[in-house]
Design a protein around this motif. Structure first.
Motif, PDB file in Angstrom:
ATOM      1  N   SER A  23     -27.666 -38.099 -35.216  1.00  0.00           N
ATOM      2  CA  SER A  23     -27.389 -39.380 -35.512  1.00  0.00           C
ATOM      3  C   SER A  23     -27.592 -40.123 -36.808  1.00  0.00           C
ATOM      4  CB  SER A  23     -28.280 -40.237 -34.487  1.00  0.00           C
ATOM      5  OG  SER A  23     -27.938 -39.707 -33.202  1.00  0.00           O
ATOM      6  N   TRP A  24     -28.738 -39.996 -37.405  1.00  0.00           N
ATOM      7  CA  TRP A  24     -29.028 -40.362 -38.867  1.00  0.00           C
ATOM      8  C   TRP A  24     -28.338 -39.649 -39.842  1.00  0.00           C
ATOM      9  CZ3 TRP A  24     -35.026 -41.332 -38.148  1.00  0.00           C
ATOM     10  CH2 TRP A  24     -35.410 -42.523 -37.524  1.00  0.00           C
ATOM     11  N   ALA A  25     -27.993 -38.388 -39.701  1.00  0.00           N
ATOM     12  CA  ALA A  25     -27.244 -37.606 -40.696  1.00  0.00           C
ATOM     13  C   ALA A  25     -25.758 -38.249 -40.807  1.00  0.00           C
ATOM     14  CB  ALA A  25     -27.273 -36.207 -40.407  1.00  0.00           C
ATOM     15  N   ILE A  26     -25.234 -38.419 -39.457  1.00  0.00           N
ATOM     16  CA  ILE A  26     -23.854 -38.718 -39.252  1.00  0.00           C
ATOM     17  C   ILE A  26     -23.646 -40.181 -39.643  1.00  0.00           C
ATOM     18  CG2 ILE A  26     -21.849 -38.898 -37.832  1.00  0.00           C
ATOM     19  CD1 ILE A  26     -23.051 -36.709 -36.227  1.00  0.00           C
ATOM     20  N   SER A  27     -24.658 -40.994 -39.482  1.00  0.00           N
ATOM     21  CA  SER A  27     -24.520 -42.344 -39.893  1.00  0.00           C
ATOM     22  C   SER A  27     -24.309 -42.759 -41.212  1.00  0.00           C
ATOM     23  CB  SER A  27     -26.020 -42.905 -39.420  1.00  0.00           C
ATOM     24  OG  SER A  27     -26.994 -42.602 -40.261  1.00  0.00           O
ATOM     25  N   CYS A  28     -24.515 -41.596 -42.121  1.00  0.00           N
ATOM     26  CA  CYS A  28     -24.335 -41.763 -43.333  1.00  0.00           C
ATOM     27  C   CYS A  28     -22.532 -41.668 -43.801  1.00  0.00           C
ATOM     28  CB  CYS A  28     -24.826 -40.767 -44.422  1.00  0.00           C
ATOM     29  SG  CYS A  28     -26.644 -40.821 -44.343  1.00  0.00           S
ATOM     30  N   TYR A  29     -21.999 -41.003 -42.909  1.00  0.00           N
ATOM     31  CA  TYR A  29     -20.622 -40.789 -43.432  1.00  0.00           C
ATOM     32  C   TYR A  29     -19.486 -41.858 -43.050  1.00  0.00           C
ATOM     33  CZ  TYR A  29     -22.139 -36.025 -43.965  1.00  0.00           C
ATOM     34  OH  TYR A  29     -22.711 -34.950 -44.647  1.00  0.00           O
ATOM     35  N   PRO A  30     -19.829 -42.789 -42.135  1.00  0.00           N
ATOM     36  CA  PRO A  30     -18.717 -43.941 -41.806  1.00  0.00           C
ATOM     37  C   PRO A  30     -18.567 -44.820 -43.199  1.00  0.00           C
ATOM     38  CG  PRO A  30     -19.976 -43.441 -40.014  1.00  0.00           C
ATOM     39  CD  PRO A  30     -20.677 -42.704 -40.783  1.00  0.00           C
ATOM     40  N   GLN A  31     -19.698 -45.242 -43.860  1.00  0.00           N
ATOM     41  CA  GLN A  31     -19.640 -45.924 -44.936  1.00  0.00           C
ATOM     42  C   GLN A  31     -18.967 -45.266 -46.002  1.00  0.00           C
ATOM     43  OE1 GLN A  31     -21.159 -49.298 -45.132  1.00  0.00           O
ATOM     44  NE2 GLN A  31     -19.577 -49.302 -46.878  1.00  0.00           N
ATOM     45  N   ILE A  32     -19.443 -43.929 -46.279  1.00  0.00           N
ATOM     46  CA  ILE A  32     -18.703 -43.162 -47.349  1.00  0.00           C
ATOM     47  C   ILE A  32     -17.347 -43.103 -47.145  1.00  0.00           C
ATOM     48  CG2 ILE A  32     -18.693 -40.863 -48.312  1.00  0.00           C
ATOM     49  CD1 ILE A  32     -21.655 -40.482 -47.765  1.00  0.00           C
ATOM     50  N   ILE A  33     -17.019 -42.752 -45.876  1.00  0.00           N
ATOM     51  CA  ILE A  33     -15.639 -42.670 -45.664  1.00  0.00           C
ATOM     52  C   ILE A  33     -14.794 -44.118 -45.886  1.00  0.00           C
ATOM     53  CG2 ILE A  33     -13.789 -42.181 -43.921  1.00  0.00           C
ATOM     54  CD1 ILE A  33     -15.649 -40.333 -42.698  1.00  0.00           C
ATOM     55  N   LEU A  34     -15.313 -45.039 -45.333  1.00  0.00           N
ATOM     56  CA  LEU A  34     -14.769 -46.487 -45.673  1.00  0.00           C
ATOM     57  C   LEU A  34     -14.601 -46.860 -47.243  1.00  0.00           C
ATOM     58  CD1 LEU A  34     -14.059 -49.262 -44.448  1.00  0.00           C
ATOM     59  CD2 LEU A  34     -16.391 -50.029 -44.362  1.00  0.00           C
ATOM     60  N   ASN A  35     -15.655 -46.391 -47.892  1.00  0.00           N
ATOM     61  CA  ASN A  35     -15.716 -46.809 -49.371  1.00  0.00           C
ATOM     62  C   ASN A  35     -14.383 -45.762 -49.778  1.00  0.00           C
ATOM     63  OD1 ASN A  35     -17.600 -48.351 -49.077  1.00  0.00           O
ATOM     64  ND2 ASN A  35     -19.150 -46.722 -49.756  1.00  0.00           N
ATOM     65  N   PHE A  36     -14.244 -44.503 -49.433  1.00  0.00           N
ATOM     66  CA  PHE A  36     -13.189 -43.704 -50.244  1.00  0.00           C
ATOM     67  C   PHE A  36     -11.745 -44.328 -49.653  1.00  0.00           C
ATOM     68  CE2 PHE A  36     -10.235 -40.012 -49.457  1.00  0.00           C
ATOM     69  CZ  PHE A  36     -10.385 -39.625 -50.574  1.00  0.00           C
ATOM     70  N   ARG A  37     -11.750 -44.600 -48.483  1.00  0.00           N
ATOM     71  CA  ARG A  37     -10.398 -45.222 -48.149  1.00  0.00           C
ATOM     72  C   ARG A  37      -9.904 -46.408 -48.683  1.00  0.00           C
ATOM     73  NH1 ARG A  37     -10.692 -44.394 -41.598  1.00  0.00           N
ATOM     74  NH2 ARG A  37     -10.449 -41.780 -41.559  1.00  0.00           N
ATOM     75  N   ARG A  38     -10.949 -47.356 -49.014  1.00  0.00           N
ATOM     76  CA  ARG A  38     -10.585 -48.555 -49.868  1.00  0.00           C
ATOM     77  C   ARG A  38     -10.616 -48.533 -51.182  1.00  0.00           C
ATOM     78  NH1 ARG A  38     -14.945 -52.073 -48.669  1.00  0.00           N
ATOM     79  NH2 ARG A  38     -13.807 -53.854 -48.872  1.00  0.00           N
TER      80      ARG A  38
END
Length: 290
Positions: A23-38
């Protein structure tokens, strides 16, 4: 070193531990992906990530030291009893190491993506500098007597303090912008789940051992869970209740008044007859040649 009394509780302990890690490891990825897309980090508070790097690094030092060092484990047992279990599991080490790397990735995104003019605040830089100065002084204090358990407890205290303050800049940013746009709620939900799993894991260990020493022996892990849960609930309240679907910086829709042109057409609506009349009057007003 103590052993487990119940095999089912031992299995549950391991399951909860790795659920925490996932849970805590995957929680990092949504923000990274959002930053990458935007291709932007606007909406993500930079101080939050700077403070988080210090927090995660301190937590990694504590977990790795207590988990791998037999000398520190011996000091722990001498203080809390040889019948106790160390309050750090393999998933704790894996989680903290992973999150240090992911935080560095986000800070790299901060360096290359649009920031909207945002910079690291002087207060955040000063806070981080003072904390690492204190940690350095504590290292030299612990060095003569090899008080390593005391030293890593300092790092544990640092990570607790950083956990308590690191979320504040982001919560304030959401409040000032009246929006959570640019801040991933997916990461918050996963972070919340990790906090619940982490606390539950410690409770399972205490139930099996019939003792709550692992809570007092690892106050940092307890507070980490509780503070994380508190702030994640705050972020969820901001996202779903206070500012649902609001986009920061969006232009308001134009109303009928703002759609009107700067010059009203009726004020320049002149007919051909009026133009001819003006020409005739101007011709009559000219003096005749002699």
């Amino acid at each position: 070193m103590a052993s487990w009394h119940s095999i089912p509780l031992q299995v549950l302990y391991q399951v909860l531990g790795w659920l925490t890690f996932i849970s805590w490891a995957i929680s990092c990825y949504p923000q990274i992906i959002l930053n990458f897309r935007r291709k932007s980090v606007v909406g993500l508070n930079l101080d939050y990530k700077l403070l988080n790097l210090t927090k995660q690094t301190s937590y990694l030092i504590y977990n790795a030291s207590l988990y791998f060092s037999t000398a520190i484990q011996k000091q722990y047992f001498e203080k809390y009893g040889f019948g106790q279990m160390i309050p750090v599991a393999a998933n704790d080490v894996a989680f903290s190491a992973h999150n240090v790397i992911m935080t560095l990735v986000v800070l790299f995104q901060v360096a290359i993506y649009e920031r909207g003019g945002q910079k690291f605040s002087k207060s955040a830089i000063a806070t981080v500098s003072v904390i690492w100065l204190i940690a350095t002084v504590c290292f030299f204090v612990a060095l003569p007597d090899h008080s390593w358990l005391w030293l890593i407890s300092i790092f544990n205290s640092i990570q607790v303090c950083m956990t308590m303050i690191k979320y504040m800049p982001q919560a304030l940013t959401n409040f000032l912008r009246k929006s959570t746009d640019g801040f991933s709620i997916g990461g918050v939900l996963l972070d919340f789940s990790g906090g619940v799993f982490n606390y539950s894991q410690m409770a399972v260990q205490s139930i099996d051992q019939g003792s709550w020493v692992n809570f007092s022996g690892n106050v940092g892990k307890v507070l980490l869970s509780l503070v994380t849960i508190f702030y994640d609930l705050l972020f969820m309240f901001q996202h779903y209740v206070l500012y649902p679907g609001k986009k920061a910086g969006a232009w308001p829709k134009a109303n009928e008044k703002t759609r009107q042109p700067l010059i009203c057409p009726s004020s320049i609506d002149v007919t051909d007859q009026q133009i001819k009349g003006l020409k005739k009057s101007s011709d009559l007003s000219l003096p005749q040649e002699v």
